[in-house]
Motif scaffolding. Sequence first.
Motif, PDB file in Angstrom:
ATOM      1  N   ILE A 116      79.783  32.504  48.794  1.00 10.52           N
ATOM      2  CA  ILE A 116      79.564  33.076  47.462  1.00 10.52           C
ATOM      3  C   ILE A 116      80.700  34.034  47.115  1.00 10.52           C
ATOM      4  O   ILE A 116      80.950  34.997  47.844  1.00 10.52           O
ATOM      5  CB  ILE A 116      78.207  33.822  47.409  1.00 10.52           C
ATOM      6  CG1 ILE A 116      77.068  32.828  47.692  1.00 10.52           C
ATOM      7  CG2 ILE A 116      78.010  34.493  46.052  1.00 10.52           C
ATOM      8  CD1 ILE A 116      75.711  33.461  47.864  1.00 10.52           C
ATOM      9  N   LYS A 121      71.020  35.173  30.414  1.00 10.79           N
ATOM     10  CA  LYS A 121      70.674  34.179  31.440  1.00 10.79           C
ATOM     11  C   LYS A 121      71.723  34.218  32.548  1.00 10.79           C
ATOM     12  O   LYS A 121      72.922  34.251  32.274  1.00 10.79           O
ATOM     13  CB  LYS A 121      70.654  32.773  30.831  1.00 10.79           C
ATOM     14  CG  LYS A 121      69.589  32.572  29.770  1.00 10.79           C
ATOM     15  CD  LYS A 121      68.296  32.110  30.386  1.00 10.79           C
ATOM     16  CE  LYS A 121      67.337  31.672  29.292  1.00 10.79           C
ATOM     17  NZ  LYS A 121      65.987  31.493  29.817  1.00 10.79           N
ATOM     18  N   ARG A 122      71.250  34.165  33.761  1.00 13.28           N
ATOM     19  CA  ARG A 122      72.159  34.243  34.910  1.00 13.28           C
ATOM     20  C   ARG A 122      72.588  32.840  35.336  1.00 13.28           C
ATOM     21  O   ARG A 122      71.759  31.989  35.654  1.00 13.28           O
ATOM     22  CB  ARG A 122      71.449  34.938  36.076  1.00 13.28           C
ATOM     23  CG  ARG A 122      71.122  36.411  35.816  1.00 13.28           C
ATOM     24  CD  ARG A 122      70.032  36.901  36.737  1.00 13.28           C
ATOM     25  NE  ARG A 122      70.365  36.736  38.150  1.00 13.28           N
ATOM     26  CZ  ARG A 122      71.150  37.555  38.837  1.00 13.28           C
ATOM     27  NH1 ARG A 122      71.687  38.601  38.249  1.00 13.28           N
ATOM     28  NH2 ARG A 122      71.387  37.339  40.112  1.00 13.28           N
ATOM     29  N   VAL A 123      73.892  32.624  35.332  1.00 11.75           N
ATOM     30  CA  VAL A 123      74.414  31.289  35.652  1.00 11.75           C
ATOM     31  C   VAL A 123      75.413  31.374  36.809  1.00 11.75           C
ATOM     32  O   VAL A 123      76.242  32.282  36.859  1.00 11.75           O
ATOM     33  CB  VAL A 123      75.101  30.663  34.408  1.00 11.75           C
ATOM     34  CG1 VAL A 123      75.825  29.374  34.757  1.00 11.75           C
ATOM     35  CG2 VAL A 123      74.072  30.410  33.306  1.00 11.75           C
ATOM     36  N   ALA A 124      75.310  30.431  37.734  1.00  7.80           N
ATOM     37  CA  ALA A 124      76.280  30.331  38.826  1.00  7.80           C
ATOM     38  C   ALA A 124      77.062  29.021  38.686  1.00  7.80           C
ATOM     39  O   ALA A 124      76.533  28.030  38.185  1.00  7.80           O
ATOM     40  CB  ALA A 124      75.576  30.366  40.173  1.00  7.80           C
ATOM     41  N   MET A 146      69.683  34.079  44.749  1.00 12.99           N
ATOM     42  CA  MET A 146      70.327  34.870  43.694  1.00 12.99           C
ATOM     43  C   MET A 146      69.485  34.925  42.429  1.00 12.99           C
ATOM     44  O   MET A 146      69.864  35.604  41.478  1.00 12.99           O
ATOM     45  CB  MET A 146      71.707  34.295  43.374  1.00 12.99           C
ATOM     46  CG  MET A 146      72.725  34.516  44.467  1.00 12.99           C
ATOM     47  SD  MET A 146      74.395  34.170  43.879  1.00 12.99           S
ATOM     48  CE  MET A 146      74.320  32.422  43.729  1.00 12.99           C
ATOM     49  N   ARG A 147      68.388  34.188  42.407  1.00 12.64           N
ATOM     50  CA  ARG A 147      67.492  34.149  41.243  1.00 12.64           C
ATOM     51  C   ARG A 147      68.256  33.791  39.966  1.00 12.64           C
ATOM     52  O   ARG A 147      68.143  34.466  38.941  1.00 12.64           O
ATOM     53  CB  ARG A 147      66.800  35.513  41.036  1.00 12.64           C
ATOM     54  CG  ARG A 147      65.962  35.982  42.212  1.00 12.64           C
ATOM     55  CD  ARG A 147      64.725  35.106  42.385  1.00 12.64           C
ATOM     56  NE  ARG A 147      63.783  35.692  43.327  1.00 12.64           N
ATOM     57  CZ  ARG A 147      63.791  35.443  44.643  1.00 12.64           C
ATOM     58  NH1 ARG A 147      64.691  34.624  45.170  1.00 12.64           N
ATOM     59  NH2 ARG A 147      62.889  35.994  45.424  1.00 12.64           N
ATOM     60  N   VAL A 148      69.056  32.736  40.045  1.00 11.76           N
ATOM     61  CA  VAL A 148      69.797  32.340  38.843  1.00 11.76           C
ATOM     62  C   VAL A 148      68.882  31.564  37.890  1.00 11.76           C
ATOM     63  O   VAL A 148      67.872  30.984  38.300  1.00 11.76           O
ATOM     64  CB  VAL A 148      71.049  31.490  39.170  1.00 11.76           C
ATOM     65  CG1 VAL A 148      72.042  32.275  40.021  1.00 11.76           C
ATOM     66  CG2 VAL A 148      70.683  30.176  39.833  1.00 11.76           C
ATOM     67  N   ASP A 149      69.254  31.577  36.617  1.00 11.32           N
ATOM     68  CA  ASP A 149      68.506  30.812  35.614  1.00 11.32           C
ATOM     69  C   ASP A 149      69.055  29.395  35.478  1.00 11.32           C
ATOM     70  O   ASP A 149      68.398  28.530  34.905  1.00 11.32           O
ATOM     71  CB  ASP A 149      68.598  31.517  34.251  1.00 11.32           C
ATOM     72  CG  ASP A 149      67.948  32.882  34.288  1.00 11.32           C
ATOM     73  OD1 ASP A 149      66.750  32.945  34.595  1.00 11.32           O
ATOM     74  OD2 ASP A 149      68.647  33.897  34.047  1.00 11.32           O
ATOM     75  N   GLY A 150      70.261  29.192  35.958  1.00 13.75           N
ATOM     76  CA  GLY A 150      70.856  27.862  35.850  1.00 13.75           C
ATOM     77  C   GLY A 150      72.169  27.787  36.596  1.00 13.75           C
ATOM     78  O   GLY A 150      72.710  28.821  37.015  1.00 13.75           O
TER      79      GLY A 150
END
Lengths: 153, 256
Positions: free
Chosen positions: B241, B199-202, A60-64
């Motif tokens: 997911i 910023k992409r956060v999961a 998913m190429r997440v940053d964190g």
Amino acid sequence: MGIGPSTKETTLHHFRDPLLNVVDADQDVEIVAVIIAGTPQDNKSKEFISKRTANCLEAMRVDGAIISSDGWGNSDLDFVNTIGEVGKKKIPIVGLNFIGTQAEFVVTNQYMDTIVDFNKSDAGIETEVVGENNVIELDARKALAFLKLKMRK
Amino acid sequence: MEIIKKSEKISSLIINSFHIKDVVLADKFKIDRNILSISTKNISNLIAEEKLVSNIDLKIIKPNNHNLQINTIMDIIPISTKVLGEIGEGITYTLTGVYFMLTGIDKSGRQISDFGSSAGLLKDKIYFGRAGTPSQKDFIISFNVTLASGSAINRSGPIAIHRVCDQYIQLIRNVLKNLSANKSDEKHIFHDKRTPSKKRVAIIKQVAGQGTMYDNLLFPDEPSGFKGGKSIIDLGNMPVILTPNEYRDGALHAMT
């Protein structure tokens, strides 16, 4: 060991989860997904699921990421393994776990420098009071603040 | 390929909440003027259909009236239903001010729990006002299920308890579905969107999947429901997911 009454997350908790609400409301980050990962019984499966979860994040190429555990004891191994696998990919990760005085980690790794303990009881124990040792908004805010710092590096 | 620079909506979820100020026993299920009427007539049928269930005891617990003995709390469940679309998109109706408390025991007196039990006085066994628990001011519908002897320790026992409670909640959902949106007390709109500048956060939610009382269901037919749900154990505990809106819309039913 597994999940006690005070640490378990009810269906209502999932429906109005403070962790999702805090991350979603934040202006600096974008919530991309909530990954539900099971915690199997045997160690080989635990390692496999940890790896798969880390690979989901990579794909998913997440940053964190923030990982939160429902339960303690048996599931700590999954928690520690997953943080290790994610850390190896250089993806910043912060953990939320019940620790208190009763549930110190038996194993650890170098990526576990930012763990928020959501114990709420004075004695630091599983109190058998439903909802007591659950993640609240303040815990979620702490975790997100840690993650933002880690992502800045 | 076009690059999206601004925030772009991908999908939307609307949750309309209807506040309940009183819960009463009646002949029929009804929601009218913020009063929820529930019936016990169907309970004998529900018991007859579940061979592991020997009894169901339903009780309306009024706000601030928590000095009563309960069996171990298996779950706290919101009453929500899909009105348009599937879980994660479209329109959901939910009730506020009233929640189900599912408790269980087996005929031999064994609490349906493994790692510690919350049986005791309700006021001592629940921390009110958390995300996952009712507040002091909420009504609680206590749904206590007695299992046939010996079935507490098999996976099928706790599953039967969750299933029979969901069947009962469905009777309320069926009347909730028919309310008009303009009668709702609150309306919340949630957008899943993408904003390339952020910023992409999961979030990873690690849930139990070891067996018997350590299970979770994904993708039930109704928000926070049971029917149609897939057990995380049966899914091999593999990470699944969800979009943020799917999770927010009750895609996960706890069975711990």
